[in-house]
Motif scaffolding. Structure first.
Motif, PDB file in Angstrom:
ATOM      1  N   MET A 116       7.908  10.121 -25.400  1.00 49.59           N
ATOM      2  CA  MET A 116       6.984   9.120 -24.883  1.00 49.59           C
ATOM      3  C   MET A 116       7.710   8.252 -23.862  1.00 49.59           C
ATOM      4  O   MET A 116       8.828   7.787 -24.101  1.00 49.59           O
ATOM      5  N   ALA A 117       7.076   8.039 -22.727  1.00 45.78           N
ATOM      6  CA  ALA A 117       7.688   7.226 -21.686  1.00 45.78           C
ATOM      7  C   ALA A 117       7.764   5.775 -22.127  1.00 45.78           C
ATOM      8  O   ALA A 117       6.854   5.246 -22.773  1.00 45.78           O
ATOM      9  N   SER A 118       8.871   5.122 -21.773  1.00 50.91           N
ATOM     10  CA  SER A 118       9.063   3.727 -22.139  1.00 50.91           C
ATOM     11  C   SER A 118       8.126   2.840 -21.323  1.00 50.91           C
ATOM     12  O   SER A 118       7.848   3.093 -20.148  1.00 50.91           O
ATOM     13  N   THR A 119       7.660   1.784 -21.970  1.00 49.17           N
ATOM     14  CA  THR A 119       6.840   0.786 -21.269  1.00 49.17           C
ATOM     15  C   THR A 119       7.639  -0.467 -20.941  1.00 49.17           C
ATOM     16  O   THR A 119       7.071  -1.456 -20.482  1.00 49.17           O
ATOM     17  N   GLN A 120       8.955  -0.427 -21.189  1.00 53.32           N
ATOM     18  CA  GLN A 120       9.787  -1.601 -20.942  1.00 53.32           C
ATOM     19  C   GLN A 120       9.785  -1.953 -19.459  1.00 53.32           C
ATOM     20  O   GLN A 120       9.962  -1.093 -18.602  1.00 53.32           O
ATOM     21  N   ARG A 121       9.589  -3.252 -19.166  1.00 47.67           N
ATOM     22  CA  ARG A 121       9.613  -3.722 -17.780  1.00 47.67           C
ATOM     23  C   ARG A 121      10.954  -4.388 -17.487  1.00 47.67           C
ATOM     24  O   ARG A 121      11.575  -4.999 -18.363  1.00 47.67           O
ATOM     25  N   PHE A 122      11.362  -4.293 -16.213  1.00 48.70           N
ATOM     26  CA  PHE A 122      12.628  -4.861 -15.775  1.00 48.70           C
ATOM     27  C   PHE A 122      12.396  -5.837 -14.631  1.00 48.70           C
ATOM     28  O   PHE A 122      11.515  -5.635 -13.788  1.00 48.70           O
ATOM     29  N   GLY A 123      13.208  -6.882 -14.609  1.00 53.18           N
ATOM     30  CA  GLY A 123      13.088  -7.900 -13.576  1.00 53.18           C
ATOM     31  C   GLY A 123      14.452  -8.322 -13.069  1.00 53.18           C
ATOM     32  O   GLY A 123      15.488  -7.860 -13.553  1.00 53.18           O
ATOM     33  N   ALA A 124      14.445  -9.229 -12.107  1.00 56.35           N
ATOM     34  CA  ALA A 124      15.700  -9.752 -11.551  1.00 56.35           C
ATOM     35  C   ALA A 124      15.448 -11.101 -10.905  1.00 56.35           C
ATOM     36  O   ALA A 124      14.373 -11.342 -10.343  1.00 56.35           O
ATOM     37  N   GLY A 125      16.435 -11.960 -10.982  1.00 57.81           N
ATOM     38  CA  GLY A 125      16.401 -13.179 -10.195  1.00 57.81           C
ATOM     39  C   GLY A 125      16.515 -12.815  -8.726  1.00 57.81           C
ATOM     40  O   GLY A 125      17.349 -11.982  -8.353  1.00 57.81           O
ATOM     41  N   ILE A 126      15.697 -13.430  -7.886  1.00 54.35           N
ATOM     42  CA  ILE A 126      15.706 -13.066  -6.472  1.00 54.35           C
ATOM     43  C   ILE A 126      17.044 -13.374  -5.824  1.00 54.35           C
ATOM     44  O   ILE A 126      17.417 -12.760  -4.813  1.00 54.35           O
ATOM     45  N   TRP A 127      17.812 -14.306  -6.405  1.00 54.66           N
ATOM     46  CA  TRP A 127      19.146 -14.626  -5.879  1.00 54.66           C
ATOM     47  C   TRP A 127      20.083 -13.428  -5.933  1.00 54.66           C
ATOM     48  O   TRP A 127      21.081 -13.398  -5.215  1.00 54.66           O
ATOM     49  N   HIS A 128      19.765 -12.439  -6.783  1.00 57.82           N
ATOM     50  CA  HIS A 128      20.554 -11.206  -6.825  1.00 57.82           C
ATOM     51  C   HIS A 128      20.621 -10.559  -5.447  1.00 57.82           C
ATOM     52  O   HIS A 128      21.607  -9.893  -5.115  1.00 57.82           O
ATOM     53  N   PHE A 129      19.596 -10.776  -4.629  1.00 57.71           N
ATOM     54  CA  PHE A 129      19.492 -10.102  -3.334  1.00 57.71           C
ATOM     55  C   PHE A 129      19.767 -11.047  -2.165  1.00 57.71           C
ATOM     56  O   PHE A 129      19.531 -10.699  -1.012  1.00 57.71           O
ATOM     57  N   ALA A 130      20.273 -12.238  -2.477  1.00 53.36           N
ATOM     58  CA  ALA A 130      20.679 -13.184  -1.439  1.00 53.36           C
ATOM     59  C   ALA A 130      22.131 -12.899  -1.057  1.00 53.36           C
ATOM     60  O   ALA A 130      22.726 -11.903  -1.495  1.00 53.36           O
ATOM     61  N   THR A 131      22.715 -13.743  -0.224  1.00 57.88           N
ATOM     62  CA  THR A 131      24.155 -13.682   0.039  1.00 57.88           C
ATOM     63  C   THR A 131      24.771 -14.978  -0.469  1.00 57.88           C
ATOM     64  O   THR A 131      24.089 -15.990  -0.630  1.00 57.88           O
ATOM     65  N   TYR A 132      26.067 -14.948  -0.712  1.00 54.02           N
ATOM     66  CA  TYR A 132      26.707 -16.014  -1.469  1.00 54.02           C
ATOM     67  C   TYR A 132      27.894 -16.609  -0.729  1.00 54.02           C
ATOM     68  O   TYR A 132      28.504 -15.966   0.124  1.00 54.02           O
ATOM     69  N   VAL A 133      28.211 -17.830  -1.115  1.00 51.31           N
ATOM     70  CA  VAL A 133      29.447 -18.479  -0.674  1.00 51.31           C
ATOM     71  C   VAL A 133      30.200 -18.909  -1.925  1.00 51.31           C
ATOM     72  O   VAL A 133      29.624 -19.035  -3.008  1.00 51.31           O
ATOM     73  N   ASP A 134      31.493 -19.100  -1.780  1.00 48.54           N
ATOM     74  CA  ASP A 134      32.261 -19.763  -2.830  1.00 48.54           C
ATOM     75  C   ASP A 134      33.257 -20.697  -2.156  1.00 48.54           C
ATOM     76  O   ASP A 134      33.209 -20.886  -0.939  1.00 48.54           O
ATOM     77  N   ARG A 135      34.153 -21.296  -2.901  1.00 49.65           N
ATOM     78  CA  ARG A 135      35.041 -22.308  -2.309  1.00 49.65           C
ATOM     79  C   ARG A 135      36.150 -21.686  -1.471  1.00 49.65           C
ATOM     80  O   ARG A 135      36.921 -22.417  -0.854  1.00 49.65           O
ATOM     81  N   TYR A 136      36.215 -20.373  -1.434  1.00 44.09           N
ATOM     82  CA  TYR A 136      37.186 -19.693  -0.575  1.00 44.09           C
ATOM     83  C   TYR A 136      36.489 -19.065   0.627  1.00 44.09           C
ATOM     84  O   TYR A 136      36.846 -19.357   1.768  1.00 44.09           O
ATOM     85  N   ALA A 137      35.514 -18.207   0.366  1.00 48.85           N
ATOM     86  CA  ALA A 137      34.745 -17.586   1.453  1.00 48.85           C
ATOM     87  C   ALA A 137      33.586 -18.511   1.813  1.00 48.85           C
ATOM     88  O   ALA A 137      32.420 -18.219   1.535  1.00 48.85           O
ATOM     89  N   THR A 138      33.909 -19.643   2.393  1.00 45.80           N
ATOM     90  CA  THR A 138      32.876 -20.625   2.720  1.00 45.80           C
ATOM     91  C   THR A 138      31.959 -20.150   3.838  1.00 45.80           C
ATOM     92  O   THR A 138      30.900 -20.740   4.072  1.00 45.80           O
ATOM     93  N   ASP A 139      32.369 -19.075   4.529  1.00 46.20           N
ATOM     94  CA  ASP A 139      31.499 -18.492   5.553  1.00 46.20           C
ATOM     95  C   ASP A 139      30.549 -17.459   4.966  1.00 46.20           C
ATOM     96  O   ASP A 139      29.713 -16.907   5.675  1.00 46.20           O
TER      97      ASP A 139
END
Length: 327
Positions: A1-24
């Motif tokens: 039987m196929a699973s009915t489980q749904r999956f999601g993600a925070g949209i920030w997963h697909f953003a770009t990031y900075v930290d205190r070293y790679a400030t660019d």
């Protein structure tokens, strides 16, 4: 039987990031529309959690809805950004009444966005609420302000559900909602039925908790309204790809949810700084699907018997056989 489980993600997963070293930044900036179009490339992704205000431009709900529709995505939650610079001394706990009002008003706006998208909840992550130094705050007053801020919003919006995402620290050294037990104490004292917990698997690890035990406790009180998964090395909230470090504990987490008939979205809260965001999401969901298959084939009666004997090796053998034959 196929699973009915749904999956999601925070949209920030697909953003770009900075930290205190790679400030660019780790890549060129992206708008929420760009991020939604990337999320649409992930296999088996059904819903996203959206930051509010929408990042990367001045977008209307209708523009965001158009992007979601063309990618076949829905919205599970709206996360108001009550943790930015204006809230550096706190959102609900800020010593300035005017800033506390700004936090309240921002969340109130987010409530209307939840209604507009038909989402499941408003997610509250008051990351700046807390303290850093001894003698800095009156602990009783701070805790009361934490509860009052959440309680007022839930009372004013009884048609909506609010989830509190706890975390031990970062950005504050001590966050007000720092553990599953403390968060449950606050929610129960507020006493409203529409407030629950968003249990982040990585935050539980980071806080020295057993995530499955945390989930069981929240379920026992009827307060587990949502969950996020990721992974880390327990020393920090690394937000690594789910299942890469603690696969057995993650399977146990899902086992606890199934044992309690908890039904909801299995959602990713990952920050793939250096990895391709679509590939990282696909890899995590592939592992989550393997966990789902493992639970289907796991001998639940044998597991209950092993646990009744506190038979660690016997229980682990059942779990490992189910998981490692399901990937």
């Amino acid at each position: 039987m196929a699973s009915t489980q749904r999956f999601g993600a925070g949209i920030w997963h697909f953003a770009t990031y900075v930290d205190r070293y790679a400030t660019d930044g780790y890549g060129e900036p992206r708008s929420v529309i760009d991020a939604i179009d990337l999320a649409g490339q992930v296999r088996d992704l059904s819903v996203v959690d959206l930051n509010y205000p929408f990042f990367g431009g001045d977008f209307t709900n209708e523009q965001v809805k158009t992007a979601l529709d063309r990618n076949g995505l829905g919205v599970i939650g709206i996360t108001p950004e009550i943790y930015t610079r204006v809230f550096a001394k706190g959102a609900f706990t800020n010593p300035d009444h005017g800033v506390r009002r700004l936090a309240h008003d921002l969340v109130t706006e987010a409530c209307d966005v939840v209604r507009s998208f038909g989402a499941d909840y408003v997610k509250l992550w008051p990351g700046q609420d807390g303290w850093d130094y001894p003698f800095q705050v009156d602990y009783g007053e701070l805790w009361q302000a934490s509860m009052d801020g959440v309680g007022q919003l839930a009372d004013e919006n009884p048609d909506l559900r609010f989830v509190v995402e706890y975390k031990p620290r970062e950005p504050r050294v001590h966050m007000s909602y720092s553990s599953v037990a403390r968060t449950l104490l606050g929610i129960e004292k507020i006493g409203l039925p529409n407030i629950g917990i968003l249990l982040d698997f990585g935050h539980a690890l980071f806080g020295g908790e057993a995530p499955s035990d945390s989930a069981q406790l929240a379920i026992d009180y009827g307060r587990l309204f949502g969950m996020d998964v990721n992974d880390n090395l327990r020393g920090w909230d690394d937000d690594m790809v789910a299942g890469t470090v603690h696969p057995i504990e993650l399977l146990e987490f899902f086992y606890t949810l199934r044992k309690n008939n908890w039904e909801g979205v299995w959602q990713l809260d990952q920050f793939p700084f250096r990895e391709d965001s679509v590939e990282a999401a696909d890899a995590a969901i592939d592992f989550l699907k393997a966990c789902d298959r493992a639970l289907d084939k796991m001998d639940m009666d044998a597991m209950r018997e092993a646990q009744a004997r506190h038979d660690a090796m016997g229980a682990l053998r059942i779990a490992q056989q189910a998981l490692f034959s399901s990937y």
